[in-house]
Design an enzyme around this catalytic site. Structure first.
Site, short mmCIF file in Angstrom:
data_model
loop_
_atom_site.label_atom_id
_atom_site.label_comp_id
_atom_site.label_asym_id
_atom_site.label_seq_id
_atom_site.Cartn_x
_atom_site.Cartn_y
_atom_site.Cartn_z
N LYS A 13 0.70 -1.29 -0.07
CA LYS A 13 0.10 0.12 -0.02
C LYS A 13 0.82 1.10 -0.02
O LYS A 13 0.72 2.15 -0.53
CB LYS A 13 -0.86 0.03 1.40
CG LYS A 13 -1.81 -1.14 1.25
CD LYS A 13 -2.85 -0.81 2.62
CE LYS A 13 -2.02 -0.75 3.88
NZ LYS A 13 -1.54 -1.92 4.50
N ARG A 88 -9.62 1.59 8.37
CA ARG A 88 -9.37 0.14 8.61
C ARG A 88 -10.53 -0.76 9.26
O ARG A 88 -10.27 -1.81 9.62
CB ARG A 88 -8.15 0.13 9.43
CG ARG A 88 -6.74 -0.43 8.72
CD ARG A 88 -5.83 -0.31 9.71
NE ARG A 88 -4.51 -0.90 9.60
CZ ARG A 88 -3.58 -0.54 8.85
NH1 ARG A 88 -3.57 0.65 8.36
NH2 ARG A 88 -2.39 -1.29 8.73
N ARG A 127 11.33 -6.68 5.39
CA ARG A 127 11.18 -5.51 5.72
C ARG A 127 11.75 -5.25 7.20
O ARG A 127 12.41 -4.51 7.61
CB ARG A 127 9.83 -5.08 5.79
CG ARG A 127 9.58 -3.32 6.02
CD ARG A 127 8.31 -2.76 5.69
NE ARG A 127 7.41 -3.07 6.44
CZ ARG A 127 5.84 -2.84 6.38
NH1 ARG A 127 5.57 -2.38 5.50
NH2 ARG A 127 5.32 -3.17 7.40
N ARG A 133 11.33 -1.70 11.68
CA ARG A 133 10.20 -1.20 12.26
C ARG A 133 9.83 -2.20 13.62
O ARG A 133 9.69 -3.46 13.45
CB ARG A 133 8.90 -1.33 11.21
CG ARG A 133 8.14 -0.06 10.97
CD ARG A 133 7.35 0.11 9.95
NE ARG A 133 6.13 -0.60 10.34
CZ ARG A 133 5.04 -0.68 9.50
NH1 ARG A 133 5.40 -0.17 8.38
NH2 ARG A 133 3.81 -1.21 9.90
N ARG A 144 -1.19 -8.67 13.11
CA ARG A 144 -1.87 -7.80 12.08
C ARG A 144 -2.61 -8.43 10.95
O ARG A 144 -3.43 -7.80 10.61
CB ARG A 144 -0.64 -6.85 11.56
CG ARG A 144 -0.33 -5.69 12.57
CD ARG A 144 1.15 -5.19 12.57
NE ARG A 144 1.64 -4.89 11.11
CZ ARG A 144 2.74 -5.03 10.88
NH1 ARG A 144 3.92 -5.81 11.43
NH2 ARG A 144 3.16 -4.63 9.65
P1 ADP Z 1 0.73 -2.32 7.88
O1 ADP Z 1 -0.10 -2.21 6.83
O2 ADP Z 1 2.10 -2.87 7.60
O3 ADP Z 1 0.40 -3.00 9.21
P2 ADP Z 1 0.76 0.72 8.67
O4 ADP Z 1 1.63 1.82 8.48
O5 ADP Z 1 -0.52 0.75 7.52
O6 ADP Z 1 1.32 -0.80 8.30
O7 ADP Z 1 0.04 0.64 10.06
C1 ADP Z 1 0.87 0.02 11.26
C2 ADP Z 1 0.05 0.07 12.50
O8 ADP Z 1 -0.38 1.57 12.74
C3 ADP Z 1 -1.19 -0.66 12.42
O9 ADP Z 1 -0.75 -1.95 12.83
C4 ADP Z 1 -2.05 0.05 13.48
O10 ADP Z 1 -1.56 0.00 14.86
C5 ADP Z 1 -1.85 1.64 13.24
N1 ADP Z 1 -2.88 2.02 12.18
C6 ADP Z 1 -2.35 2.63 11.12
N2 ADP Z 1 -3.69 2.98 10.46
C7 ADP Z 1 -4.88 2.77 11.18
C8 ADP Z 1 -6.05 2.95 11.36
N3 ADP Z 1 -6.75 3.71 10.19
N4 ADP Z 1 -6.91 2.57 12.39
C9 ADP Z 1 -6.24 2.13 13.18
N5 ADP Z 1 -5.03 1.80 13.49
C10 ADP Z 1 -4.02 2.28 12.45
#
Ligand code: ADP
Length: 189
Positions: A13, A88, A127, A133, A144
């Protein structure tokens, strides 16, 4: 123009979102990147979010929605936004629908990046080795993926009802996938 990029953790993404936003000349908003910046700066938002992120859990909807409201009100968002990692949950999606409706706008397109599960885990572990990270460890990755299936995947049906989902095969190299994304967006942009 309001675009969303949806997909499991590791589906690409961020990579594809940045490229297509640049191509379209619109702002990109990644809730994950915003949260990681807040964690790094040690702001109250960051301190609250970190507890959830490190466990692979979602940050509460109210926290995310106040972030998104601020962004949609900003000057940078005037031409439209590509949202990466948001929404999400179904409550996040219904809330943003309402916010956009109040502005006489709507979600124009949802790009769904489809990648096989074993490939997702491989990418996330790679990654982890490269970027370090704190949520890219096997336990958090599994959590996740479970959160994605339980809470985020239902958004596909939600947006299918609105007829805005475009499915993009997310296997292959970055350029190939970006070409598919541009094709999908081509009719709309
Ligand atoms: P990935 O898709 O690899 O998990 P992201 O950078 O999109 O990476 O998200 C990392 C973390 O940030 C998620 O596991 C969550 O804890 C938090 N997060 C990101 N976007 C949201 C959202 N829209 N709602 C709730 N938590 C979020």
């Amino acid at each position: 123009m309001y675009l969303m990029i949806l997909g499991a953790p590791g589906s690409g993404k961020g990579t594809q979102g940045t490229l297509i936003a640049e191509h379209l000349g619109i702002a990109e908003v990644s809730t994950g990147a915003l949260l990681r910046a807040a964690v790094k700066q040690g702001t109250p938002l960051g301190l609250e979010a970190k507890r959830f992120m490190d466990q692979g859990l979602l940050v509460p909807d109210q926290v995310i929605l106040s972030l998104i409201r601020g962004i949609l009100d900003s000057k940078e968002a005037a031409r439209g936004v590509l949202m990466d990692g948001f929404p999400r949950t179904v409550p996040q999606a219904t809330a943003v629908d309402q916010i956009l409706k109040d502005r006489k706008a709507q979600v124009d397109m949802v790009l769904l990046l489809e990648v096989a599960e074993d490939e997702l885990v491989t990418r996330l572990l790679a990654r982890a080795a490269k970027e370090g990270r704190s949520d890219d460890n096997l336990e958090s990755i599994k959590q996740r993926l479970k959160v994605y299936h339980d809470q985020t995947a239902p958004l596909v049906a939600y947006y299918d009802q609105q007829g805005v989902v475009s499915r993009i095969p997310g296997m292959g190299n970055v350029d190939e996938i970006q070409a598919r994304v541009r094709d999908a967006v081509g009719g709309k942009a």
